[in-house]
Design a protein around this motif. Sequence first.
Motif, PDB file in Angstrom:
ATOM      1  N   SER A   1     -15.218 -43.148  24.121  1.00  0.00           N
ATOM      2  CA  SER A   1     -14.314 -42.305  23.363  1.00  0.00           C
ATOM      3  C   SER A   1     -14.624 -42.431  21.894  1.00  0.00           C
ATOM      4  O   SER A   1     -15.277 -43.379  21.448  1.00  0.00           O
ATOM      5  CB  SER A   1     -12.862 -42.715  23.645  1.00  0.00           C
ATOM      6  N   GLY A   2     -14.140 -41.453  21.105  1.00  0.00           N
ATOM      7  CA  GLY A   2     -14.332 -41.496  19.666  1.00  0.00           C
ATOM      8  C   GLY A   2     -15.772 -41.292  19.272  1.00  0.00           C
ATOM      9  O   GLY A   2     -16.592 -40.734  20.000  1.00  0.00           O
ATOM     10  N   ARG A   3     -16.115 -41.761  18.074  1.00  0.00           N
ATOM     11  CA  ARG A   3     -17.457 -41.579  17.529  1.00  0.00           C
ATOM     12  C   ARG A   3     -18.524 -42.270  18.370  1.00  0.00           C
ATOM     13  O   ARG A   3     -19.619 -41.743  18.589  1.00  0.00           O
ATOM     14  CB  ARG A   3     -17.479 -42.100  16.094  1.00  0.00           C
ATOM     15  N   GLU A   4     -18.200 -43.468  18.882  1.00  0.00           N
ATOM     16  CA  GLU A   4     -19.177 -44.165  19.715  1.00  0.00           C
ATOM     17  C   GLU A   4     -19.478 -43.379  20.989  1.00  0.00           C
ATOM     18  O   GLU A   4     -20.596 -43.376  21.482  1.00  0.00           O
ATOM     19  CB  GLU A   4     -18.659 -45.570  20.061  1.00  0.00           C
ATOM     20  N   GLY A   5     -18.452 -42.697  21.534  1.00  0.00           N
ATOM     21  CA  GLY A   5     -18.684 -41.881  22.719  1.00  0.00           C
ATOM     22  C   GLY A   5     -19.608 -40.721  22.441  1.00  0.00           C
ATOM     23  O   GLY A   5     -20.454 -40.378  23.275  1.00  0.00           O
ATOM     24  N   ARG A   6     -19.485 -40.095  21.272  1.00  0.00           N
ATOM     25  CA  ARG A   6     -20.369 -38.981  20.935  1.00  0.00           C
ATOM     26  C   ARG A   6     -21.808 -39.455  20.776  1.00  0.00           C
ATOM     27  O   ARG A   6     -22.747 -38.713  21.041  1.00  0.00           O
ATOM     28  CB  ARG A   6     -19.886 -38.293  19.657  1.00  0.00           C
ATOM     29  N   LEU A   7     -21.983 -40.700  20.332  1.00  0.00           N
ATOM     30  CA  LEU A   7     -23.342 -41.227  20.190  1.00  0.00           C
ATOM     31  C   LEU A   7     -24.069 -41.323  21.521  1.00  0.00           C
ATOM     32  O   LEU A   7     -25.296 -41.284  21.562  1.00  0.00           O
ATOM     33  CB  LEU A   7     -23.306 -42.610  19.530  1.00  0.00           C
ATOM     34  N   GLU A   8     -23.319 -41.442  22.621  1.00  0.00           N
ATOM     35  CA  GLU A   8     -23.937 -41.572  23.941  1.00  0.00           C
ATOM     36  C   GLU A   8     -24.040 -40.241  24.674  1.00  0.00           C
ATOM     37  O   GLU A   8     -24.525 -40.200  25.801  1.00  0.00           O
ATOM     38  CB  GLU A   8     -23.134 -42.569  24.786  1.00  0.00           C
ATOM     39  N   ALA A   9     -23.568 -39.147  24.065  1.00  0.00           N
ATOM     40  CA  ALA A   9     -23.673 -37.838  24.713  1.00  0.00           C
ATOM     41  C   ALA A   9     -25.141 -37.489  24.916  1.00  0.00           C
ATOM     42  O   ALA A   9     -25.989 -37.757  24.064  1.00  0.00           O
ATOM     43  CB  ALA A   9     -22.983 -36.775  23.867  1.00  0.00           C
ATOM     44  N   LYS A  10     -25.441 -36.867  26.036  1.00  0.00           N
ATOM     45  CA  LYS A  10     -26.824 -36.521  26.359  1.00  0.00           C
ATOM     46  C   LYS A  10     -27.177 -35.147  25.783  1.00  0.00           C
ATOM     47  O   LYS A  10     -26.320 -34.301  25.559  1.00  0.00           O
ATOM     48  CB  LYS A  10     -27.035 -36.555  27.872  1.00  0.00           C
ATOM     49  N   PHE A  11     -28.469 -34.962  25.594  1.00  0.00           N
ATOM     50  CA  PHE A  11     -28.950 -33.747  24.933  1.00  0.00           C
ATOM     51  C   PHE A  11     -28.953 -32.558  25.889  1.00  0.00           C
ATOM     52  O   PHE A  11     -29.387 -32.659  27.039  1.00  0.00           O
ATOM     53  CB  PHE A  11     -30.363 -33.966  24.391  1.00  0.00           C
ATOM     54  N   HIS A  12     -28.478 -31.425  25.408  1.00  0.00           N
ATOM     55  CA  HIS A  12     -28.661 -30.125  26.049  1.00  0.00           C
ATOM     56  C   HIS A  12     -28.778 -29.091  24.931  1.00  0.00           C
ATOM     57  O   HIS A  12     -27.960 -29.097  24.008  1.00  0.00           O
ATOM     58  CB  HIS A  12     -27.509 -29.769  26.979  1.00  0.00           C
ATOM     59  N   TYR A  13     -29.792 -28.221  25.040  1.00  0.00           N
ATOM     60  CA  TYR A  13     -30.069 -27.345  23.909  1.00  0.00           C
ATOM     61  C   TYR A  13     -28.927 -26.386  23.609  1.00  0.00           C
ATOM     62  O   TYR A  13     -28.700 -26.016  22.454  1.00  0.00           O
ATOM     63  CB  TYR A  13     -31.381 -26.582  24.133  1.00  0.00           C
ATOM     64  N   MET A  14     -28.161 -25.964  24.630  1.00  0.00           N
ATOM     65  CA  MET A  14     -27.049 -25.062  24.365  1.00  0.00           C
ATOM     66  C   MET A  14     -25.961 -25.765  23.548  1.00  0.00           C
ATOM     67  O   MET A  14     -25.344 -25.155  22.675  1.00  0.00           O
ATOM     68  CB  MET A  14     -26.468 -24.529  25.674  1.00  0.00           C
ATOM     69  N   LEU A  15     -25.726 -27.041  23.849  1.00  0.00           N
ATOM     70  CA  LEU A  15     -24.776 -27.797  23.049  1.00  0.00           C
ATOM     71  C   LEU A  15     -25.305 -28.008  21.637  1.00  0.00           C
ATOM     72  O   LEU A  15     -24.558 -27.944  20.661  1.00  0.00           O
ATOM     73  CB  LEU A  15     -24.478 -29.139  23.720  1.00  0.00           C
ATOM     74  N   HIS A  16     -26.593 -28.271  21.529  1.00  0.00           N
ATOM     75  CA  HIS A  16     -27.181 -28.503  20.213  1.00  0.00           C
ATOM     76  C   HIS A  16     -27.084 -27.270  19.330  1.00  0.00           C
ATOM     77  O   HIS A  16     -26.899 -27.375  18.111  1.00  0.00           O
ATOM     78  CB  HIS A  16     -28.636 -28.943  20.353  1.00  0.00           C
ATOM     79  N   HIS A  17     -27.191 -26.081  19.927  1.00  0.00           N
ATOM     80  CA  HIS A  17     -27.056 -24.847  19.142  1.00  0.00           C
ATOM     81  C   HIS A  17     -25.713 -24.782  18.421  1.00  0.00           C
ATOM     82  O   HIS A  17     -25.607 -24.142  17.365  1.00  0.00           O
ATOM     83  CB  HIS A  17     -27.162 -23.619  20.057  1.00  0.00           C
ATOM     84  N   CYS A  18     -24.691 -25.406  18.991  1.00  0.00           N
ATOM     85  CA  CYS A  18     -23.334 -25.271  18.463  1.00  0.00           C
ATOM     86  C   CYS A  18     -22.986 -26.340  17.430  1.00  0.00           C
ATOM     87  O   CYS A  18     -21.888 -26.303  16.862  1.00  0.00           O
ATOM     88  CB  CYS A  18     -22.320 -25.333  19.606  1.00  0.00           C
ATOM     89  N   LEU A  19     -23.856 -27.292  17.186  1.00  0.00           N
ATOM     90  CA  LEU A  19     -23.563 -28.345  16.226  1.00  0.00           C
ATOM     91  C   LEU A  19     -23.616 -27.804  14.800  1.00  0.00           C
ATOM     92  O   LEU A  19     -24.404 -26.901  14.499  1.00  0.00           O
ATOM     93  CB  LEU A  19     -24.566 -29.494  16.376  1.00  0.00           C
ATOM     94  N   PRO A  20     -22.814 -28.329  13.921  1.00  0.00           N
ATOM     95  CA  PRO A  20     -22.871 -27.888  12.521  1.00  0.00           C
ATOM     96  C   PRO A  20     -24.252 -28.128  11.923  1.00  0.00           C
ATOM     97  O   PRO A  20     -24.824 -29.207  12.067  1.00  0.00           O
ATOM     98  CB  PRO A  20     -21.806 -28.753  11.833  1.00  0.00           C
ATOM     99  N   GLY A  21     -24.802 -27.092  11.288  1.00  0.00           N
ATOM    100  CA  GLY A  21     -26.098 -27.214  10.631  1.00  0.00           C
ATOM    101  C   GLY A  21     -27.299 -26.975  11.516  1.00  0.00           C
ATOM    102  O   GLY A  21     -28.439 -27.096  11.055  1.00  0.00           O
ATOM    103  N   ALA A  22     -27.072 -26.614  12.795  1.00  0.00           N
ATOM    104  CA  ALA A  22     -28.211 -26.421  13.699  1.00  0.00           C
ATOM    105  C   ALA A  22     -29.101 -25.277  13.231  1.00  0.00           C
ATOM    106  O   ALA A  22     -30.323 -25.374  13.265  1.00  0.00           O
ATOM    107  CB  ALA A  22     -27.722 -26.175  15.120  1.00  0.00           C
ATOM    108  N   ALA A  23     -28.503 -24.168  12.798  1.00  0.00           N
ATOM    109  CA  ALA A  23     -29.304 -23.011  12.378  1.00  0.00           C
ATOM    110  C   ALA A  23     -30.194 -23.378  11.197  1.00  0.00           C
ATOM    111  O   ALA A  23     -31.380 -22.992  11.151  1.00  0.00           O
ATOM    112  CB  ALA A  23     -28.386 -21.845  12.013  1.00  0.00           C
ATOM    113  N   GLU A  24     -29.659 -24.114  10.233  1.00  0.00           N
ATOM    114  CA  GLU A  24     -30.468 -24.504   9.078  1.00  0.00           C
ATOM    115  C   GLU A  24     -31.590 -25.450   9.490  1.00  0.00           C
ATOM    116  O   GLU A  24     -32.703 -25.373   8.984  1.00  0.00           O
ATOM    117  CB  GLU A  24     -29.577 -25.178   8.028  1.00  0.00           C
TER     118      GLU A  24
END
Length: 320
Positions: free
Chosen positions: A251-274
Amino acid sequence: LPLPPAGPASISASPPPLFIMARPTTDPPPPILPPCVADGSVALTHVRANGIRHRIATAGFTLPPAPPSFPDDGDEHDSAASASASAGASAVSSPARRRSPSRPRPPPSPPPVLVMLLHGFPESWYSWRRQLVALSLAGYAACAPDMRGYGGTDSPRDLPSYDVRALALDVVRVAERCGCRRRFVVVGHDFGAYLAWHVALFHPDRVWAVCGMSVPWAGHSPRNYGRLEALRRGYGDCFPGGNNHPAGGGSGREGRLEAKFHYMLHHCLPGAAEEYGRNAAEALYRLYAVRRGAAFEPGTPEVTDRRMFPPPPPPPQSTA
């Protein structure tokens, strides 16, 4: 991409960017005329349909002249076309135009069946260049558009313009612009297959058959959430302030650090387009080439970690 701040309790050291760019590229690639266009077997043009301009590649037929406008309802358009055709037939069968019984009028040849070819991510009409030629040689009319937001087709800025219903209507209106007033065959690959199924779902009266390549029809989820939420539940919640699903590893920030990569999710992250814009070719390499031994440019760091936010690479060892 670095994680956004998470308030006073945030970790002091942010994770490194997922894409460690070797160098930014600003020069456009040199123009290359595909052989299928150069020899005339495929025609490239722009048409206006569903309120935007589309770049399409066609083979096996001649694009008709642009009409003044197409009505929003396809059935009304078909009815108007049929009425116009009936009026024309009556004029031809008048006594002044009578033909000799010894030379009967030959029956008109049926128009070829139109096949709409829908590409996936990150592609364009060029993915279908060989199929366009093969279909035209087999007697079909074939059209491969650049999908909305891709290649030479317009890219609206507002997100609702990319709703799947708008994309499906693009396909129907482009088919109409190609002269198809009735049904057509739709073939899709990758995201184009997802769209092909929805073209048939939303416009069943306009589709003869569907060919979905690499993405079968999966039906609708019985749960009340969409595709993005399903990915977050499966790969972990990488978004700041999210629900921190169990797949994220905590949970929290540490939980996000363990999230696995998927390109559709990565597209939605802040700053991905740049981040993609700094070097689009290398960004695509990072999205797909995550195997050991894959190389893009000399000196480019290799990413083999499957997490969305991999830890920083070890510092280079001194040669002194």
